[in-house]
Structure formats: structure tokens, C-alpha cells
Motif scaffolding. Structure first.
Motif, PDB file in Angstrom:
ATOM      1  N   LEU B  56      -1.336 -14.813 -35.872  1.00 42.47           N
ATOM      2  CA  LEU B  56      -0.142 -13.667 -36.151  1.00 42.47           C
ATOM      3  C   LEU B  56       0.530 -13.553 -36.832  1.00 42.47           C
ATOM      4  N   GLN B  57       2.177 -14.788 -36.429  1.00 42.73           N
ATOM      5  CA  GLN B  57       2.629 -14.420 -37.134  1.00 42.73           C
ATOM      6  C   GLN B  57       2.955 -14.426 -38.117  1.00 42.73           C
ATOM      7  N   ARG B  58       1.826 -14.945 -38.821  1.00 41.46           N
ATOM      8  CA  ARG B  58       1.343 -15.936 -40.267  1.00 41.46           C
ATOM      9  C   ARG B  58       1.578 -13.728 -40.659  1.00 41.46           C
ATOM     10  N   LEU B  59       0.493 -12.982 -40.219  1.00 41.94           N
ATOM     11  CA  LEU B  59      -0.125 -12.029 -40.450  1.00 41.94           C
ATOM     12  C   LEU B  59       1.202 -11.001 -40.916  1.00 41.94           C
ATOM     13  N   LEU B  60       2.000 -11.240 -39.489  1.00 48.73           N
ATOM     14  CA  LEU B  60       3.361 -10.237 -39.437  1.00 48.73           C
ATOM     15  C   LEU B  60       4.670 -10.281 -41.243  1.00 48.73           C
ATOM     16  N   LEU B  61       4.648 -11.964 -40.944  1.00 47.28           N
ATOM     17  CA  LEU B  61       5.152 -12.135 -41.671  1.00 47.28           C
ATOM     18  C   LEU B  61       4.775 -11.811 -43.447  1.00 47.28           C
ATOM     19  N   ASP B  62       3.365 -11.804 -43.792  1.00 47.79           N
ATOM     20  CA  ASP B  62       2.925 -10.623 -45.015  1.00 47.79           C
ATOM     21  C   ASP B  62       2.984  -9.453 -44.496  1.00 47.79           C
ATOM     22  N   GLY B  63       3.063  -8.937 -43.601  1.00 50.49           N
ATOM     23  CA  GLY B  63       3.023  -7.479 -43.675  1.00 50.49           C
ATOM     24  C   GLY B  63       1.491  -7.213 -43.546  1.00 50.49           C
ATOM     25  N   TYR B  64       0.609  -7.218 -43.126  1.00 47.67           N
ATOM     26  CA  TYR B  64      -0.638  -7.238 -43.193  1.00 47.67           C
ATOM     27  C   TYR B  64      -0.929  -6.554 -41.452  1.00 47.67           C
ATOM     28  N   VAL B  65      -0.157  -6.875 -40.687  1.00 51.66           N
ATOM     29  CA  VAL B  65       0.080  -5.818 -39.174  1.00 51.66           C
ATOM     30  C   VAL B  65       1.160  -5.862 -38.577  1.00 51.66           C
ATOM     31  N   ARG B  66       0.916  -4.552 -37.920  1.00 50.56           N
ATOM     32  CA  ARG B  66       2.459  -3.953 -37.440  1.00 50.56           C
ATOM     33  C   ARG B  66       1.676  -5.010 -36.057  1.00 50.56           C
ATOM     34  N   ALA B  67       3.585  -4.662 -34.985  1.00 56.65           N
ATOM     35  CA  ALA B  67       3.309  -4.897 -33.447  1.00 56.65           C
ATOM     36  C   ALA B  67       3.923  -4.313 -32.949  1.00 56.65           C
ATOM     37  N   GLU B  68       2.914  -3.630 -31.946  1.00 56.44           N
ATOM     38  CA  GLU B  68       3.805  -2.642 -30.991  1.00 56.44           C
ATOM     39  C   GLU B  68       3.647  -2.347 -29.636  1.00 56.44           C
ATOM     40  N   TRP B  69       4.690  -2.928 -28.396  1.00 45.85           N
ATOM     41  CA  TRP B  69       4.739  -2.969 -27.339  1.00 45.85           C
ATOM     42  C   TRP B  69       3.841  -1.649 -26.840  1.00 45.85           C
ATOM     43  N   GLY B  70       2.652  -1.803 -25.529  1.00 45.04           N
ATOM     44  CA  GLY B  70       2.254  -1.627 -25.121  1.00 45.04           C
ATOM     45  C   GLY B  70       1.231  -1.560 -23.669  1.00 45.04           C
ATOM     46  N   ALA B  71       0.415  -0.357 -23.192  1.00 50.69           N
ATOM     47  CA  ALA B  71       0.242  -0.720 -22.157  1.00 50.69           C
ATOM     48  C   ALA B  71      -1.554  -1.350 -21.709  1.00 50.69           C
ATOM     49  N   SER B  72      -1.660  -2.087 -21.160  1.00 51.45           N
ATOM     50  CA  SER B  72      -3.022  -2.583 -21.436  1.00 51.45           C
ATOM     51  C   SER B  72      -4.474  -1.988 -20.797  1.00 51.45           C
ATOM     52  N   GLU B  73      -5.086  -2.503 -20.609  1.00 47.09           N
ATOM     53  CA  GLU B  73      -6.359  -1.870 -20.024  1.00 47.09           C
ATOM     54  C   GLU B  73      -5.982  -1.885 -17.977  1.00 47.09           C
ATOM     55  N   ASN B  74      -5.362  -2.838 -18.006  1.00 44.48           N
ATOM     56  CA  ASN B  74      -4.952  -2.558 -16.064  1.00 44.48           C
ATOM     57  C   ASN B  74      -3.591  -2.811 -15.776  1.00 44.48           C
ATOM     58  N   ASN B  75      -3.255  -1.495 -17.453  1.00 44.92           N
ATOM     59  CA  ASN B  75      -1.505  -1.007 -17.166  1.00 44.92           C
ATOM     60  C   ASN B  75      -0.323  -2.338 -17.807  1.00 44.92           C
ATOM     61  N   ARG B  76      -1.400  -3.146 -17.976  1.00 41.93           N
ATOM     62  CA  ARG B  76       0.204  -4.314 -18.117  1.00 41.93           C
ATOM     63  C   ARG B  76       0.934  -4.768 -19.652  1.00 41.93           C
ATOM     64  N   ARG B  77       2.325  -4.815 -19.069  1.00 41.07           N
ATOM     65  CA  ARG B  77       2.938  -4.687 -20.775  1.00 41.07           C
ATOM     66  C   ARG B  77       2.130  -5.630 -21.312  1.00 41.07           C
ATOM     67  N   ALA B  78       1.724  -5.320 -22.960  1.00 44.18           N
ATOM     68  CA  ALA B  78       0.899  -6.350 -23.738  1.00 44.18           C
ATOM     69  C   ALA B  78       1.326  -5.796 -25.457  1.00 44.18           C
ATOM     70  N   ARG B  79       1.324  -6.361 -25.718  1.00 36.86           N
ATOM     71  CA  ARG B  79       1.630  -5.842 -27.438  1.00 36.86           C
ATOM     72  C   ARG B  79       0.647  -6.320 -28.179  1.00 36.86           C
ATOM     73  N   PHE B  80       0.496  -5.422 -28.230  1.00 35.08           N
ATOM     74  CA  PHE B  80      -0.791  -4.584 -30.004  1.00 35.08           C
ATOM     75  C   PHE B  80      -0.808  -5.119 -31.472  1.00 35.08           C
ATOM     76  N   TYR B  81      -1.431  -5.410 -31.623  1.00 33.90           N
ATOM     77  CA  TYR B  81      -1.885  -5.204 -33.174  1.00 33.90           C
ATOM     78  C   TYR B  81      -2.112  -4.663 -33.708  1.00 33.90           C
ATOM     79  N   THR B  82      -1.636  -3.737 -35.007  1.00 37.28           N
ATOM     80  CA  THR B  82      -2.666  -3.117 -35.549  1.00 37.28           C
ATOM     81  C   THR B  82      -2.475  -3.140 -37.444  1.00 37.28           C
TER      82      THR B  82
END
Lengths: 895, 112
Positions: B56-82
Motif C-alpha cells: 500500500l505504501q508503494r502504491l501511495l508513493l506511485d500515486g495509484y491510490v489515495r488514503a483518507e481517514w474515515g469511519a469503519s462499518e462498526n464506527n471505528r477510525r480507519a484509513r480508507f484507500y481509494t
């Protein structure tokens, strides 16, 4: 884009670590939940999750490795490796860093001085736009002085113009009167320069228009004379008898647009006119300096041609003062010159005085740095040879040569960075010494600050030197056979080329040291010659006080003979005063330089140039006080009758006698003198001949001179010289000042100054150059010593085997000693052979700054060569003794 | 430099492709991606978390994915990749490349 993402990542490095941890925490929690859902116990679930997820540290390292580019990663490794290597060899690191620090520090210090003296621009916004007008006089050069009328005629010029008049003035604060420098400025002056007051406000157009009695003072004046008074605004100072209210303090560092900038007080131009300050209220009088700002993109030629057109109109309209005086100004063109570095001070050409000395010193420190680089290169070579085994192993294990070279370069960069860091500290210390040496006795002119220009210079110098000394060892790694030492089982590089290289480096150091040492002897001899030069008078104890009537209530009458006579009477009566006398001019100290045309009827030179002769007016006691001996005849008696008397008794010096009365007894001879264009001719009868004294400086030769009696109404100021009795110096000064004031209350007088001190400050330049040159020479010699020591020690340890065999075969210890000494002397000899021609060329280059020494002096070369040989022997003694101490058995067993 | 993924069952270089493919349906967090790959492949593809996050870090570096913080299904803070636009393009390219490779390998297996 990848690099941009890399950079932003590293800028937020810390937060990224936290993010990863939080992300993994979430993942772990989710796994635990999943395991629990499958029916595991809480602790089992936790363990399982940890197993699945693996080590968090490992993951963080992985992430770091991904974001760090592979090349950077290896550079970082090399950096840490090199750093460890340097720390493991503290002696090597210390010697290398210290020699570089000296080189870089010296360069930084000298460049700092050069920057502030020769290169620095005026402390105003966009100084490169500042221009000044010059009257173009064709063959006669240019003149920077205009009149107020002419400035007014230039209203509506295509570029904004403003003016100022610099002059001396008297200043009274809290009842104490002193001298000051003031600039009378046009209302638009500060606006055009674009500077703002640090306190209060600056002079505005309405101040000028209303001739308001206001003044702006400089930061130096505010701190020095007003003790940084926080209630400075509204304070009253009296300038040339006129009360002015301070309205503001100029920003720090700004003291007018001249160089050196010496103004202390700024007053509105019209104020100065109305109250007849700053010289005169004559609108046609020359003395106005005109400066302007050209628009940024406008070339200076266009500014010139635009103004020239206007100037032409002014001339045609006959508005010009010069035209009014009937001078032919129609031919006088106008020139526009760049004055971004300040308008040269008419009386104090610091740049001209110091340029050649500073450039010579800059060359000297450049050579010093080169020698330091050679030294470090040498140390690195020795070190990399000692590490040949390590390098070979690394190549064998698959390290590329490129990587090894990178590593060596990194090591060099670290050394040069450390050297630069230490060097800047050294430079700051050195600069305070330089400032304390007080160039030209001008506090505040020289303010070497580690500004961006100086720091940039240091950075370039240190990187360049890192490359210079790092390249040789790196080249060696690239070229040489790294594997052979491994095969031979030895741990060292093969001999041969390496020896050539490091000997060559030491020889280079020796050559550079010879250059610096011989240069230093030239400068030191120059200083000694000047200090011991026969000045024609004895400047041991006497001090001088300038008694000034201008800008005082005595201005109209000047120094009358009655006043002078009474002052002398009272001063001579003081306890502790041996002799005293007045003169219009005092050797080296100063005064007014006057000359007339001298003619001897029927004899002597007749053309105008040759007959112009310096003279000074003196009172009885002048020669005795200054210790100027009489060669024949006797002193002047009393004062002259009047300036218009047609005959008088005079004293001449022996150069005058030789020039105008060759082969004759000058006593009783008569000559006439007259001012150019003056009809008054005075007949002078010679009653005495004195030794010739140097009036200008110890460097300039004495001139033919004659001395006339002081008369009434001729001299605005006279210099009183007093020779105190032994040990009475401190007490006599104030007593003399009181005696003068008791005769003429309110007359201006300077602080008593030793004539010897003026000689000292006249030699400031020579003292600085001799001191620094000697220092550079000493440093260069010690660099040679370090280099030679390192190389010889290495060679001896390399030849332990050979020496052991020689000794086993019966060689005496003295022959081993000779073996080592011969080698080191051979290296130095090579350096001498290369250095002597260099030294001769360098001597020629500084020839104009020398006094009483020839640049090709055998003497200075002998001193330099001798000291180098002495250093070579001293530096090889320890290695040689080590060689002598070799035990043959141990040496043979070692290999 | 343990960049290669540890899972021997995964063909080298395919992890990035699989992650990009998994993200095509929308934003997901790391745990979700791991689950998804396991579920869809019916537990054949075991993606080790130790290689998932570096990938995932590699994909972030290459700019293929973007990461954002959001709420998971059970309402915990999770990092979502798009997926980013570049990531989408890369996915197509890699997928084609992979399919070509698979066809080539199959051809070889069948006829060589």
C-alpha cells in the motif's frame, strides 16, 4: 511527481509513523474481533492477531525504505559509515578539520572585510538604481560638485533627483562643543532613498520648504553621543550655533550615501541655507552632490542622455551658476554614474588605500587554503593507503568502485563541512581583531558581518576545497589495482605511484609555504623600515592640539598673534611642559598644506611646476618641540608683522637649500614667493636651515619646504605642539586645554593627540598586512610540518623491514637518520625549486606596497627557505628516531 | 530489502494488481482489502499483512491510490484507500499485461 510525494512524506515524517501505527491498531482490533467471532478466547485471539500481523517495527522500516529512494538510502548509510570512520580516527580528523578550518576561516575573514569595504552596497532598498550626476570636464576629468541653482534648474528631470551637501560643523550638546559631520539634504532625499526612520520620522518636503529647525541623527550618533536616549525625539542640539530639534533617528547602518558613510546629522537643505550652516548660503557655490534613481530596467546610458537634454536646456537658459561666473560651461557635459556602493568620500579614499592590500591578502589566504587542501588530501591518501586492505576486501565482497568513491567523497564533504563550521567561528574571532586594528581609525566603517554574501562565499569555498582535496584519493581508488594487496597478503597499497603523489603534495605545500613566508618577510621588513624610517623629527612624546576659530565667535578674526602668543606664554608656564610652539602644519599629524611659487632672482628653477613649494607658518619653539634639528643659522624670533608685509625672516629645510641655493651658503640669501595669480610678492631672507622632515606620511619622501612666521588675520586654525617633561603626559594634556580656553573662552580645540599616534595610524595598513602575512606564513609552515610528519611517519613504518635489514647488516643509527632526513629534505627541496619562481612573481605583484625592500630580495627568500628546511628537519625528527629505534629482529619477524 | 511479498503462493508482482483490483469497487481499509482478497479467492490467496502494508505504501508513493481517514462499518477510525485516475489506468494496463502472460503460459503448458 514521485519526488514531490517523497518530499511531502518526509516533511510529515512523524505524523506518518503515527498514522501507520493507528492503521495497524485498527487492523489488529478487526482481526481480534474476527477471531473472537470464531470462538477463540480473548488472549488466544490477541496472540493470533499478533502472529498474523507480524512485527510493527518491521513494517515501519519497510515503509521508510519505500519512501526513501534507494540511492538516498545508500547515501545515508555511507554518511553514517564515514562519520563512524572519522570518529574512530580522532587525530586524523582533528588535524584535517583544523587545517581546513584555518584555511576557510582566514578566507572568510578576509572576504568579510573585502565585502564590507569594497563590495557592499548602500543599505537602502534597490541600491543598484542609485546614480549620481557628474560634471564632465572633458580632459580635466569629472567634478561631482554642483550648485543649488543648478540643482533647482534640473527640476522636472526624467528621473527623480535629490541633493545633499556634506560638511563639517560644530555641535553642542549639554554645553560640550565638538566637531561633527552633517549632510544638508533636500526634502525629497529620504523619500528617494526609500528608507524609514527607526524612531520618529525623517526629513520631509515640508520641513525643507519651511526651513524647519529640525534634525535627523544617525543610529551611531544616537547610540554614541546620546547614549541611545529613549526620549531622543524633541531633544535640542546646537549645530553651528543653531538650535535644532531632533525629529528622528535614521535606520541602523545608514549614515549618508557616501563611502565611508560618516554623516552624523541630517538637516533640511533650506534650514542650512537660512541659518548659513553647512558652509555657505550662496546658492551658486559649488558643493552640492546630486543623486537620483533610475527606473529598474533603464540602462544608465539612457538616464544619462535624458538628463543631458535637460542639462543642455539649463545651460542655454543661462540658469547655471557656473555660467553666471563666466565659466565656459557650454562645453561641460553631464555624466551619470552608478553609485550603488556609495559616492567616494572626497577626503578619505578608503577603497583606494586598501584595495591592493586586501587583494594581496585575499591571494595570500587563497594560497593558504590551497596548502590546507593539499594537507588534507595528503592525510586522506595516507589514510586510504592504510585502509587499502579494507577497500580490497570490500571490492572482493562486491562493492562497486563507484560506491567506494562515493564513500570517500562523503568523507571529504564531512571534513570540509566540519572545517567550514569551525572556520566561520575562527573568522568571527579574526574579524573582531581586524576591526580592533581600526582601519583608518574610523569606528563603524568596517562592520564585517556574516551576511548572506559572506556565508555563500564560505559555502562555495568549503565545497570547492572538499572537491579539491577529495578528488585525489578518489581517483586513486578508481585507477589503482585494489585487489593486489589482498593477494600479496599485505595490508598496504603497492608503493610507487602513491609515494609520488603524497610527496608531490608535500612539495606543493612547501612551495606555497615558501610563497607565503617570503611574502610575509617582505611585508614585515616594509613595516620595520617604515617604523624606523628617518622622519626628520623626533616623535617620541610631544602631542598636538588643533585650535580652531571657524564656526566659533572668533571666526572673523582667526588666530591672532596676540592670542597665540598669550596661549604659548600660559602653556609654557605650566608645570610639566618643556617646550611648546604653534604651526599651521605638523608632520604626519596634519594641518593645512599651503604652497607658493618660489623664485630666486637670477638663479634656481624657473618653470611653474618646479617652483611650487610647500610652506608652513610657525612660532618660536615649533622646531625645538618637534625635535627638528637646526643645521645652521637660528630660529624665527617672534611673530610676523602682517600678512601683507613685503619682507620677512624665514627658515628653510635642507632640501629647499639644495634645490634653490645649490653650492651656496643659504644663510642670508633672499628669495621671493607669491601665490598663483596674486600680485603680492614677499621677500624672504633665510636666517636658518633645518633638517627635512616628512610631512605627509612615513612612506612619502620629504619635500623642500620653508617656514614663515605666524602673522595676524591669516590662519583660521593653528596646531599647538607641546613636549611634556618625562612622565607628565597624562596631567599636561588637560592643563593645556584649560590654558587655551582661559585665553579664548569658547574656542574649539581638538583632544590632545600624540604625534607618534598619528604615525602609528598612518601605518595601520602596513601593520595589518605585515601581521596577517606573518600569521599566514606561520600557519603555512605548520601545515608543511604536519604534512611532512604524516608522510615520513608512514614511509618509515612502510620501510620498517628494509631498515631492519640495513641495521642487521651493520648500518649505523646515524646513517638511518640520514636516510630519513634525506628523503624529507628532498621533498622540501622540490618544493623550494617550484616555490622560488612563484615567490619572485608574487613579490613583483606586491612591489608597489613595499618600502625599502626589493621584491626580488635574496634575503627574504633565504629566510623563507631556511625556515622551511628547519621545519622539515623538525618534522622528520620523530619519524627518524622511530626508524633508528627499529629492532632488526622484530622488524624482520613482522613480515 | 524485503520488497518481494512473502506469500509463496502469490505470483511475484501480482499483489499490487490484486490490491488495485480490489479497490476498483470503492474505498476500502487495509483489513477490508485483506478480507476481500481472501473471500473472493475462496481462501486460496492468503495475503500476508506484512506484505500488504508495504505494498500500500508503494502504491501511495506511485500515486495509484489515495488514503483518507474515515469511519469503519462498526464506527471505528480507519484509513480508507481509494483508486486515483492514475491507479485506474495502471490497473487496466497491468490487467492486460497479466492476461497476456497467463495466456502465454497456458499456451506453453498446453503445447510445449
Amino acid at each position: 511527481m514521485r519526488w514531490l510525494r517523497r518530499i511531502t512524506y518526509w516533511l510529515q515524517f512523524r505524523s506518518h509513523g503515527d498514522e501507520l501505527r493507528e492503521e495497524l491498531d485498527f487492523h489488529r482490533q478487526a482481526l481480534i474481533d474476527e477471531m473472537r467471532a470464531r470462538g477463540l478466547t480473548a488472549s488466544d485471539a490477541r496472540d493470533a492477531a499478533r502472529r498474523t500481523l507480524g512485527s510493527e517495527t518491521y513494517m515501519r522500516e519497510e515503509a521508510r525504505a519505500i519512501w526513501l529512494s534507494p540511492r538516498l538510502e545508500s547515501l545515508w548509510q555511507d554518511w553514517r559509515y564515514a562519520w563512524r570512520g572519522l570518529r574512530r580516527a580522532p587525530v586524523f580528523t582533528f588535524v584535517a578539520v583544523a587545517s581546513l578550518a584555518v584555511g576557510i576561516g582566514a578566507n572568510t575573514a578576509i572576504f568579510g572585510v573585502i565585502h564590507s569595504l569594497l563590495l557592499a552596497r548602500l543599505p537602502i532598498p534597490a541600491p543598484e538604481q542609485l546614480v549620481a550626476l557628474r560634471r564632465d570636464l572633458g580632459a580635466k576629468g569629472v567634478d561631482e560638485r554642483f550648485s543649488r541653482d543648478e540643482f533647482d534648474a534640473l527640476v522636472g528631470a526624467p528621473i527623480p533627483l535629490t541633493m545633499f551637501v556634506s560638511s563639517g560643523g560644530t555641535l553642542e550638546i549639554d554645553g560640550v562643543t565638538t566637531n561633527t559631520s552633517l549632510d544638508a539634504v533636500d526634502g525629497g532625499y529620504f523619500g528617494l532613498l526609500g528608507i524609514r526612520a527607526q524612531r520618529g520620522r525623517l526629513i520631509s518636503r515640508s520641513d525643507d520648504a519651511d526651513a524647519a529647525p529640525v534634525a535627523v541623527v544617525t543610529d551611531r550618533f544616537w547610540r554614541g553621543r546620546l547614549n541611545a536616549d529613549s526620549a531622543v525625539l524633541g531633544r535640542i542640539i546646537t549645530v553651528d550655533g543653531q538650535k535644532l530639534s531632533i525629529i528622528g533617528v535614521a535606520p541602523a547602518g545608514f549614515a549618508g550615501v557616501r563611502f565611508p558613510a560618516l554623516a552624523e546629522i541630517f538637516v533640511p537643505n533650506r534650514t542650512a541655507m537660512v541659518f548659513a550652516m553647512a558652509g555657505s548660503n550662496d546658492r551658486r557655490r559649488l558643493g552640492v552632490s546630486i543623486v537620483g534613481r533610475r527606473p529598474a530596467p533603464q540602462p544608465i546610458d539612457r538616464a544619462r542622455s535624458n538628463i543631458a537634454v535637460l542639462w543642455g536646456h539649463c545651460c542655454a537658459a543661462g540658469q547655471l551658476a557656473a555660467a553666471a561666473r563666466g565659466e565656459t560651461v557650454s562645453s561641460a557635459g553631464i555624466a551619470v554614474v552608478d553609485v550603488s556602493r556609495g559616492i567616494p568620500h572626497p577626503k578619505l579614499d578608503l577603497r583606494g588605500q586598501y584595495r591592493s592590500v586586501l587583494l594581496a591578502l585575499m591571494a595570500g589566504v587563497g594560497i593558504l587554503l590551497l596548502a590546507a587542501c593539499a594537507n588534507v588530501a595528503n592525510l586522506l591518501l595516507v589514510r586510504s593507503s592504510a585502509r587499502a586492505g579494507e577497500l580490497a576486501v570490500r571490492v572482493a565482497l562486491g562493492a562497486s568502485r563507484g560506491r567506494l568513491v562515493t564513500q570517500l567523497v562523503i568523507e571529504s564533504v564531512q571534513i570540509s563541512l566540519l572545517g567550514a563550521l569551525l572556520g566561520v567561528l575562527l573568522a568571527r574571532w579574526g574579524e573582531t581583531l581586524f576591526v580592533r586594528a581600526r582601519i583608518g581609525d574610523l569606528p563603524g566603517v568596517l562592520t564585517p558581518r556574516a551576511g548572506p554574501a559572506v556565508l555563500a562565499f564560505t559555502a562555495i569555498v568549503s565545497v570547492a576545497s572538499g572537491i579539491i582535496f577529495g578528488v585525489l584519493p578518489a581517483l586513486r581508488v578508481l585507477r589503482s589495482d585494489l585487489i593486489t594487496p589482498l593477494k600479496q597478503g599485505g595490508r598496504r597499497a603497492p608503493r610507487g605511484r602513491r609515494n609520488m603523489m603524497d610527496r608531490g603534495l608535500v612539495a606543493l605545500q612547501a612551495a606555497l609555504a615558501l610563497l607565503l613566508v617570503s611574502g610575509a618577510t617582505l611585508f614585515v621588513q616594509t613595516l620595520r623600515n617604515l617604523q624606523q624610517a628617518n622622519l626628520g623629527f623626533d616623535a617620541s612624546q610631544q602631542f598636538a592640539v588643533t585650535v580652531e576659530t571657524r564656526r566659533t565667535s572668533y571666526a572673523r578674526q582667526g588666530m591672532t598673534s596676540q592670542m597665540a602668543d598669550e596661549m604659548l606664554r600660559r602653556v609654557r608656564a605650566l608645570p610639566g611642559v618643556r617646550t611648546a610652539g604653534f604651526g599651521s602644519r605638523v608632520p604626519v599629524y596634519g594641518g593645512r598644506g599651503s604652497y607658493d611659487n618660489v623664485t630666486v632672482r637670477g638663479a634656481g628653477p624657473t618653470d611653474a611646476e618646479a617652483t611650487q613649494t610647500w610652506f608652513a607658518a610657525v612660532t618660536p619653539g615649533y622646531f625645538a618641540t618637534l625635535g627638528i634639528p637646526f643645521m645652521s643659522g637660528h630660529d624665527i624670533e617672534g611673530f610676523g608683522a602682517s600678512a601683507s608685509a613685503t619682507s620677512r625672516d624665514v627658515v628653510i629645510n635642507d632640501l629647499f637649500a639644495k634645490k634653490f641655493f645649490p653650492n651656496r651658503d643659504p644663510i642670508g640669501q633672499v628669495f621671493e614667493d607669491s601665490d598663483t595669480g596674486d600680485t603680492l610678492v614677499t621677500e624672504n631672507r633665510v636666517i636658518g636651515v633645518v633638517a627635512s622632515s616628512k610631512f605627509m606620511s612615513p612612506r612619502a619622501p620629504a619635500d623642500p619646504m620653508y617656514f614663515v612666521p605666524v602673522t595676524n588675520d591669516e590662519w583660521p586654525y593653528l596646531v599647538l605642539v607641546v613636549r611634556p617633561a618625562d612622565g607628565a603626559l597624562e596631567t599636561v594634556g588637560p592643563a593645556v586645554a584649560r590654558a587655551i580656553a582661559s585665553v579664548a573662552p569658547g574656542i574649539a580645540q581638538s583632544d590632545p593627540a600624540l604625534v607618534a599616534a598619528s604615525i602609528d595610524s598612518a601605518l595601520a595598513r602596513e601593520r595589518i598586512s605585515a601581521g596577517l602575512a606573518a600569521l599566514f606564513g606561520a600557519v603555512a609552515l605548520s601545515l608543511v610540518a604536519v604534512g611532512l610528519y604524516g608522510v615520513m611517519l608512514y614511509h618509515v613504518s612502510e620501510r620498517t623491514n628494509e631498515i631492519g635489514i640495513r641495521m642487521a647488516l651493520g648500518a649505523s643509527s646515524s646513517s638511518v637518520l640520514v636516510l630519513v632526513l634525506r628523503e624529507s629534505l628532498a621533498v622540501v627541496g622540490l618544493g623550494l625549486a617550484a616555490g622560488i619562481p612563484l615567490a619572485l612573481v608574487a613579490g613583483r605583484a606586491v612591489g608597489s606596497q613595499l618600502y625599502g625592500v626589493t621584491p626580488y630580495g635574496v634575503w627574504s627568500l633565504c629566510i623563507a627557505a631556511g625556515s622551511l628546511i628547519a621545519v622539515a628537519i623538525a618534522a622528520s625528527l620523530v619519524p627518524a628516531r622511530k626508524a633508528v629505534g627499529v629492532d632488526p629482529l622484530v622488524a624482520l619477524r613482522a613480515e | 530489502m524485503a520488497r518481494s511479498n512473502k506469500n509463496a503462493e502469490l505470483l511475484p508482482g501480482t499483489l499490487d494488481l490484486l490490491i488495485l483490483r480490489a479497490l476498483r469497487g470503492g474505498a476500502m481499509h487495509g483489513y477490508g482489502i485483506a478480507q476481500r482478497l481472501r473471500d473472493v479467492s475462496k481462501d486460496v490467496l492468503q495475503v500476508g499483512e506484512s506484505s500488504l502494508y508495504p505494498a500500500l505504501q508503494r502504491l501511495l508513493l506511485d500515486g495509484y491510490v489515495r488514503a483518507e481517514w474515515g469511519a469503519s462499518e462498526n464506527n471505528r477510525r480507519a484509513r480508507f484507500y481509494t483508486l486515483t485516475a492514475a491507479g485506474r489506468k495502471q490497473l487496466t494496463a497491468e490487467q492486460e499485461e497479466f492476461e497476456r502472460m497467463v495466456v502465454a503460459i497456458q499456451t506453453v503448458l498446453r503445447f510445449a
